[in-house]
Design an enzyme around this catalytic site. Structure first.
Site, short mmCIF file in Angstrom:
data_model
loop_
_atom_site.label_atom_id
_atom_site.label_comp_id
_atom_site.label_asym_id
_atom_site.label_seq_id
_atom_site.Cartn_x
_atom_site.Cartn_y
_atom_site.Cartn_z
N SER A 1 0.87 -1.17 0.00
CA SER A 1 0.00 0.00 0.00
C SER A 1 0.90 1.22 0.00
CB SER A 1 -0.88 0.01 1.26
OG SER A 1 -1.51 1.26 1.44
N TYR B 1 -1.86 -1.89 11.00
CA TYR B 1 -1.90 -2.12 9.54
C TYR B 1 -0.70 -1.45 8.87
CZ TYR B 1 -3.39 -1.98 4.67
OH TYR B 1 -3.43 -2.11 3.30
#
Length: 284
Positions: free
Chosen positions: A143, A157
């Site tokens: 990401s 995360y």
């Protein structure tokens, strides 16, 4: 995209194929004539979403990607059916929303278990086959949050994706001498099930952190993300058709990912120069 290319005899192994980008990728690969092993929790459901006249190109396997035995079995079945593995896409991911103080250690561990250790597990099991054939491409989906924290209360995360970034880059150094590349793919926001229903939230929120408000915001933007999963699938296929030696260490998907990374690079460059005197002051 035409299936008349000299690369569609390649064998793919893809995790996280139940929905979103992973499902789109499997559907397009099978349609284009590639051979695909899809690691999934629900093989029967996945098979229903693949073109029936191309079903022989798909090996859908119920796999626990956190289990060494389960992944090893899936890899062995792939070799038995297709003879080799050329491209591995570690796409499975887990999102957890919660500040450090309002989260349990188990909440954090699960994020790392899926986003990092499961990737390591898959890589470990495929590596003997890739190394023996002298080629292979590993694409680890991270990401833009693997480089910068643009949202609060997402610590576990973001931390797991930072770790995946480091692992992927280090792995590339380790295996490139065998003709294998390890490359990071860093998407921005895509219209998948990652937010909304699939996002896990702290069970015991602390009001001061406003995790509930952030959850409501995530739910409100779900379905309006700029990224198209089908176009991401096509981008993966384009990557696979390039000479692996020419691939960068990281490929960003989405204009939002590009803009955020560009801003982050500029910020880091500015801070580096502003603190140059202090940095150099520690030399002998």
């Amino acid at each position: 995209m035409s299936s008349n290319n000299n690369n569609n005899n390649k064998v793919w192994l893809v995790s996280g194929t139940s929905s979103g980008i992973g499902l789109s990728l499997v559907q397009k690969l099978v349609l284009e004539g590639y051979k695909v092993t899809a690691l999934t929790r629900s093989p029967e459901e996945l098979e229903k979403q693949v073109s029936k006249d191309k079903i022989d190109n798909l090996l859908a396997l119920k796999t626990d990607i956190t289990s060494e035995a389960s992944v090893k079995g899936a890899v062995e079945k792939t070799i038995q059916k297709f003879g080799r593995i050329d491209i591995v896409v570690n796409n499975a991911g887990y999102g957890y929303l919660g500040a450090v103080e309002e989260s349990s250690l188990d909440d954090f561990k699960l994020n790392y278990e899926i986003n990092l250790f499961a990737v390591m597990n898959i890589v470990k099991q495929v590596m003997p086959h890739l190394r023996s054939q002298g080629s292979g491409l590993i694409l680890n989906v991270a990401s833009y949050l693997a480089f910068t924290a643009v949202v609060g209360n997402y610590t576990s995360y973001i931390g797991s994706k930072f770790a995946l970034n480091g692992f992927t880059v280090a792995l590339d150094q380790e295996v490139s001498k065998f003709g294998i590349r390890s490359v990071l793919v860093s998407p921005g926001g895509f219209r998948t099930k990652f937010l909304g229903g699939n996002l896990k939230v702290a069970k015991n929120p602390i009001p001061e952190y406003k995790s509930k408000e952030l959850e409501a915001y995530f739910n409100s933007v779900d379905g309006t993300q700029i990224g198209d999963p089908d176009k991401a699938a096509l981008a993966f296929i384009k990557i696979s058709q390039k000479d692996p030696k020419t691939l960068p260490s990281n490929i960003f998907f989405g204009s939002d990912s590009y803009q955020i990374m560009k801003s982050q690079i500029e910020k880091l460059t500015k801070e580096l120069e502003e603190n140059k005197e202090l940095t150099f002051s520690t030399d002998y």
